[in-house]
Design an enzyme around this catalytic site. Structure first.
Site, PDB file in Angstrom:
ATOM      1  N   GLY A 246     -39.711 -16.745   8.290  1.00  0.00           N
ATOM      2  CA  GLY A 246     -38.344 -16.446   7.893  1.00  0.00           C
ATOM      3  C   GLY A 246     -37.758 -17.536   7.010  1.00  0.00           C
ATOM      4  N   THR A 475     -43.434 -19.925  15.067  1.00  0.00           N
ATOM      5  CA  THR A 475     -43.195 -21.332  15.362  1.00  0.00           C
ATOM      6  C   THR A 475     -43.807 -21.827  16.658  1.00  0.00           C
ATOM      7  OG1 THR A 475     -41.138 -20.440  16.214  1.00  0.00           O
ATOM      8  CG2 THR A 475     -41.037 -21.561  14.109  1.00  0.00           C
ATOM      9  N   GLY A 516     -33.665 -23.812  17.406  1.00  0.00           N
ATOM     10  CA  GLY A 516     -34.251 -22.859  18.333  1.00  0.00           C
ATOM     11  C   GLY A 516     -34.907 -23.486  19.547  1.00  0.00           C
ATOM     12  N   ALA A 517     -35.816 -24.385  19.314  1.00  0.00           N
ATOM     13  CA  ALA A 517     -36.653 -24.882  20.408  1.00  0.00           C
ATOM     14  C   ALA A 517     -35.833 -25.584  21.479  1.00  0.00           C
ATOM     15  CB  ALA A 517     -37.724 -25.822  19.855  1.00  0.00           C
ATOM     16  N   GLN A 630     -45.292 -27.231  12.844  1.00  0.00           N
ATOM     17  CA  GLN A 630     -44.005 -27.165  12.163  1.00  0.00           C
ATOM     18  C   GLN A 630     -43.903 -28.235  11.084  1.00  0.00           C
ATOM     19  OE1 GLN A 630     -41.266 -24.969  12.384  1.00  0.00           O
ATOM     20  NE2 GLN A 630     -43.103 -23.945  13.081  1.00  0.00           N
ATOM     21  N   GLY A 694     -34.434 -30.920  17.265  1.00  0.00           N
ATOM     22  CA  GLY A 694     -35.062 -30.001  16.319  1.00  0.00           C
ATOM     23  C   GLY A 694     -36.319 -30.580  15.704  1.00  0.00           C
ATOM     24  N   GLU A 697     -37.379 -28.349  10.810  1.00  0.00           N
ATOM     25  CA  GLU A 697     -36.932 -28.607   9.441  1.00  0.00           C
ATOM     26  C   GLU A 697     -37.140 -30.044   9.010  1.00  0.00           C
ATOM     27  OE1 GLU A 697     -33.755 -25.020   9.073  1.00  0.00           O
ATOM     28  OE2 GLU A 697     -32.888 -26.944   9.589  1.00  0.00           O
TER      29      GLU A 697
END
Ligand code: FAD
Ligand code: SF4
Lengths: 737, 316
Positions: A246, A475, A516-517, A630, A694, A697
């Site tokens: 995504g 992910t 998210g995680a 990631q 996170g 990213e």
């Protein structure tokens, strides 16, 4: 569970399952093709019809008429939905675009019709039979040309910052600084280039609709879809168990979802729709290109006294600005600061979130500027960043970072990479025909706290079932949620079943913004705490001092099998995590030191990345395997950003002309060398009970600049206009033959 | 895609009859180019004649010491052929520099020669393009033209021939053998096979309607070292920005052709004669009269530098 004070010791700290390099539990389904994606739900619907979306072929104006007669009469065609027959769908969450309906064309590629037919080929053939008449309005497609019209604008996601953010006296400090950098940098428009394009299958039954779609955040899609379809949220069931990537493209609903549902309603049959890649690029969202002006002033020993960062970009009227200045607010100390964003109106597909929005393009500029400053100072770029580290928010010195180990990232990275072997003189190192360079950059990305809920059920067979609308966009969400539940309940990983991406499940944070995680596992943690209490109550044990281990519950000298608690039936617990103000009291962020070695063909100027290293400080690492994936994915995206990715705008037609993956190049295997990733793994007890942050990213942040700096170190030609393609430095390369 | 009918040809003659006799019919070999173009509705054949069953997939030595390559030999098979690797290395190198293993397994020699250009406007059916819709205009002039041609272009079209194999075949003086509807065969020198756009950019090849490529012939191998260097924006799976195919002799003479700079593989006799004087002289001559855009002017110095690299390699 409200998380309002720093976490103490908790069951996660045992790290018997969490923190282990567990391979992803959904892997076998993916490699055997049994993980079904939105466009493949033949298991759920039989006999779907196929929808083909037609996009506007003008950049701005109105649709005057659409002659659908020929298409309607074409073989296999069941219906043609014309935008003129629908009221505009009101812009949804976080967007200013109406995805369908009405005559207005806001940007090229906006959906104006859906052709539904028995087969995909029939739908696509008929789509070409539409005759569309437009009234073309002059559009604004060229950021440089619109720059003069740009206005200062607030940060959508950080509205508390002043629009023009000044601290101290930037101008005076910059003027007085003995060493300065004053440069302009540009980053291009980019597309997310996730493998799976947007796709939806929709089926109605008794006035209710089920929508299988490729959504990163289920709860950000459902309310908009209900609104557009004129039904209640309860009448919309949304399922997104598997998503083929995504990178922000699927945070909010795109036209495939409402059109599949409208098409299905029109033909009384399930309909599936996917966007062909040219529509992904021109119809959905992009990362907006930026023009950035950076001014740095420093003392001779390298202390920053002034930071000025002005970022310009363009977007649809009313849409937001790419927050390229975001990392500059918090990354380096400097008493005098001037930061602002300007936004011009552009009639192109909407600029919206893409992986590390703000930080990624901002650091592409800032971290070249830091390299330029280091060179002017005659200082090592690693040392320059160490000198300017800050442990507090430069705006609010009373607000410390929760955990910040950026300096350790830098030192560890320099040591692991062999940074001391770098020749600081650019263009001075070669290996045969190759010019060799090393570069580094810092990476920074905020850690975001969002509420997230989950349900967990202890089954009579001792298994655990986790349900949350959290998504796994490739992910590792399935895996880390299973690890969390296994750790909390003291059962083996294999005993845990995880079900995701269904609007029937408790609402999670979803996948996005690298939130998210940490949030989803914390929501599950909360649910597990409740389940532990329920188990303890059934067993007559005090939950406070119970230990759950090896399928047993231990308390004092009692040891009871967990299964005892469910002899009379399963136990279900549901809870979520909400947050106090720990993210206001403390700056919560993640950090990276990115290193790259690049070889540049001295003849042709072609660039090849030879080695990459990232040292990451992002709290507790829940799973080193999925976390590493990631980060290396981010590093790969950074190679693309540095060297090749660009959406070329045709400013006459208002279209992105590099509109497929042949013209829009992303890295291939041959472009990616060995990538080394080191995690510092400092738990952050202010981020959540998981003490994680996170990871999705930060791996991208700083990478492109590290490569840019390495290319400069190799060639001596500074390119400030991304991507760094060979034509941009060819003329400056040493002459050959 | 628009609907079409399909047949498998049983003989070259039958295939040619079927295409020549059916308006809008086309041959299909590997389909790796044609099917993509059909999906975008850039090509809209009404009838496809599949030639893959024809006995045109062999590579044979010719009596003069050259090679005859059947039109249906796959790119993979051609690149891997022992004699090609030994005597015509430039061909093997050019082929493996192109596309991907999967595509090369499917792609045929004939189809490769006839692959169409990669101008982005040619692919966007909503923008004017003289090649796609004659007379509609050329969007690339004044638009995104970084990848396009700098020489041999016209006011009507500046698209480049993006192929790799053809550049190698050009330096080898290859010829294309064909058969037409009347059953006549002919051999077209590759230098005459590709047409420059002039005022009719939609006509790209010197083939009559329904004319079938049966083979490509190579004369005996020229002496010298074989080179193919392809410059691109990523390490593989990308079309060339500039490529250089060369066969270089020890005495500094040789043959050279440039790819992705012109509407056809670009080989200029006078330029080649300047090889002993070095790359600058060759490129000055080869690109004499070039009309680059501001986006692709770099291709000329890049061609010079790439040739310099190839010459340096030749000297080992
Ligand atoms: C993603 C991608 C990347 C690529 N990258 C490269 C690259 O880097 N370098 C490169 O050089 N090429 C590249 N190509 C192009 C590729 O080489 C061609 O698509 C391929 O060679 C075409 O061969 P084919 O047999 O599949 O032709 P087809 O698609 O079957 O046919 C192409 C054309 O030739 C005609 N035709 C086929 N056979 C005959 C015949 N015997 N006689 C007369 N007409 C015939 C057909 O009618 C059609 O018009 C790439 C293609 C793709 C899809
Ligand atoms: S360069 Fe040729 S192919 Fe490209 S738009 Fe112009 S006419 Fe069409």
């Amino acid at each position: 569970m409200k998380f309002a004070t720093p976490a103490g010791e908790n069951p996660i700290d045992r790290l018997s399952v969490v923190g282990r390099p567990v391979p992803r539990i959904d892997g076998p389904r993916k490699v055997t093709g049994t993980a079904r994606y939105a466009y493949e739900r033949h298991d759920a619907v039989s006999n779907p019809a196929y929808g083909w979306i037609v996009g506007a072929s003008i950049g701005r104006g109105r649709v005057v008429s659409i002659d659908t007669a020929a298409a309607q009469a074409a073989p296999g065609v069941l219906a043609v939905l014309s935008t003129l027959d629908f009221a505009p769908l009101a812009p949804g969450f976080r967007t200013t675009v109406h995805l369908f309906g009405g005559a207005q064309v806001q940007h090229y590629g906006q959906a104006i019709a859906l052709v539904v037919a028995d087969t995909f080929e029939e739908a696509s053939a008929a789509a070409h039979l539409l005759t569309v008449e437009y009234e073309v309005a002059p559009g604004r497609y060229d950021l440089a040309a619109e720059a003069a019209t740009a206005e200062p604008v607030a940060d959508r996601d950080a509205p508390d910052y002043p629009v023009v953010d000044r601290i101290g006296d930037f101008e005076a400090a910059f003027a007085a600084a003995p060493v300065t950098v004053d440069q302009h940098y540009t980053t291009p428009d980019q597309t997310h280039a996730m493998m799976e394009p947007h796709a939806t299958t929709a089926a109605w039954r008794d006035g209710k609709v089920t929508i299988w779609t490729s959504a990163q955040i289920v709860a950000w899609h459902r309310p908009d879809l209900a609104k557009w379809l004129g039904v209640t949220e309860g009448d919309v069931r949304l399922e997104a168990p598997f998503i083929g990537g995504g990178f922000g493209a699927k945070l909010i609903a795109q036209c495939d979802a409402p059109l599949a549902a409208l098409g299905a309603r029109a033909v009384g049959r399930p309909v599936k729709v996917t966007l062909q890649r040219p529509l992904v690029i021109n119809n959905t969202t992009r990362r907006a290109g930026t023009h950035q002006h950076i001014r740095l002033g420093a003392t001779r020993d390298g202390r920053l006294t002034a930071i000025g960062h002005v970022s310009l970009n363009g977007n649809l009227p009313g849409a937001f600005a790419e927050a390229a200045i975001a990392p500059t607010r918090l990354f380096y100390a400097a008493p005098n600061r001037y930061l602002t964003m300007k936004l011009a109106a552009l009639d192109l597909a909407e600029g919206n979130d893409m992986r590390a929005p703000g930080e990624a393009p901002g650091l592409m500029a800032l971290e070249i500027a830091m390299d330029e400053l280091a060179e002017k100072l005659g200082m090592d770029p690693v040392a320059l960043r160490i000198v300017n580290d800050t442990q507090v928010d430069p705006r609010e010195p009373d607000r410390p970072f929760s955990e910040r180990h950026f300096v350790e990232c830098l030192r560890t990275g320099a040591e692991r990479f062999g940074w001391d072997r770098r020749n600081p003189t650019p263009g001075a190192q070669s290996d045969g025909k190759w010019l060799i360079g090393m570069g580094m950059a810092g990476g920074f990305r905020l850690n975001l706290l969002l509420p997230s809920a989950a349900r967990v059920r202890l089954e009579v067979d001792g298994g655990l079932t986790v349900e949350t609308d959290m998504t796994d966009i490739g992910t590792g969400s399935y895996t880390i949620l299973a690890q969390t539940a296994a750790e909390m309940m003291g059962v083996p990983l294999a005993a845990v079943t995880v079900r995701l991406g269904d609007s029937a499940y408790p609402v999670s944070a979803g996948s996005g913004g690298q939130f998210g995680a940490n949030n989803a596992t914390s929501g599950l943690y909360a649910a597990c705490v409740k389940l532990r209490e329920a188990v303890a109550a059934r067993l007559g044990i005090d939950a406070a001092d119970a230990e759950f281990r090896d399928g047993r519950v231990l308390s004092g000298d009692r040891s009871v099998a967990l299964a005892e608690a469910v002899r009379e039936g399963p136990l279900v617990a549901e809870d979520g995590i909400t947050y106090g103000d720990l993210d206001e009291q403390f700056v919560q962020a993640t950090f990276a030191a990115q290193f790259a070695e690049v070889a540049v063909d001295g003849f042709t100027g072609e660039m090849r990345v030879r080695r990459m290293l990232a040292v990451i400080d992002s709290g507790r690492v829940i799973n080193p395997t999925t976390a590493r994936s990631q980060v290396i994915g981010g590093m790969t995206m950074g190679v693309g950003a540095a060297l090749m990715e660009t959406l070329a705008v045709d400013v006459r037609h208002g279209t992105f002309i590099t509109n497929d993956l042949g013209f829009y190049e992303v890295p291939v295997h041959g472009d990616i060398p060995h990538q080394e990733v080191v995690f510092l793994d400092y738990p952050d007890n202010k981020s959540s009970p998981m003490k994680a942050k996170g990871i999705g990213e930060i791996g991208l942040c700083g990478v492109a600049a590290a490569i840019a700096n390495a290319v400069y170190n190799a060639t001596g030609v500074r390119v400030r206009d991304y991507p760094i393609t060979l034509d941009k430095h060819l003329a400056g390369l040493p002459r050959v033959a | 895609m628009t609907p079409f009918t399909y047949e498998r040809a049983t003989s070259p003659e039958a295939a040619i009859r079927a295409v020549a006799g059916t308006p809008g019919a086309k041959f299909i070999a590997g389909g790796t180019n044609l099917l993509d173009l059909m999906k975008f509705q850039i090509e809209r054949p009404t009838h496809l004649v599949d030639v893959r069953g024809l006995p045109l997939a062999t590579i044979e030595d010719t009596p003069d010491g050259g090679l005859r390559i059947g039109a249906l030999v796959t790119n993979t098979a051609l690149a891997a052929h022992p004699r090609v690797k030994r005597d015509y290395g430039v061909v093997s190198r050019a082929i493996v520099a192109g596309a991907t293993g999967q595509l090369r397994n499917k792609a045929s020699v004939g189809g490769n020669l006839l692959q169409r250009n990669r101008c982005p406007y040619f692919y966007n059916v909503h923008t004017p393009c003289n090649k796609r819709v004659p007379g509609s205009g050329c969007s690339a002039i004044g638009g995104a033209s970084r990848s396009l041609a700098v020489v041999g272009t016209s006011e009507a079209c500046i698209a480049q021939n993006p192929g790799d194999m053809a550049v190698a075949l050009m330096v080898l003086d290859a010829a294309v053998e064909t058969m037409n509807a009347a059953g006549n065969t002919r051999s077209i020198p590759l230098a005459e096979f590709f047409r420059l756009p002039g005022e009719t950019p939609e006509i790209e090849f010197a083939l009559e309607p329904g004319e079938l490529i049966t083979a490509v012939t190579l004369p005996p191998p020229p002496a010298g070292t074989h080179h193919y260097h392809k410059v691109r924006d990523r390490a593989s799976y990308a079309f060339a920005i500039v490529s250089v195919a060369a066969v270089l002799d020890e005495d500094g003479t040789g043959r050279v052709a440039f790819g992705s700079v012109a509407p056809r593989p670009w080989r200029v006799a006078e330029a080649e004669a300047a090889l002993p004087e070095g790359p600058a002289a060759v490129v000055a001559s080869a690109f004499d009269g070039a009309k680059p855009t501001h986006e692709n002017a770099f291709k000329i110095p890049l061609a010079e530098r790439t040739l310099a690299l190839v010459i340096a390699e030749g000297k080992g």
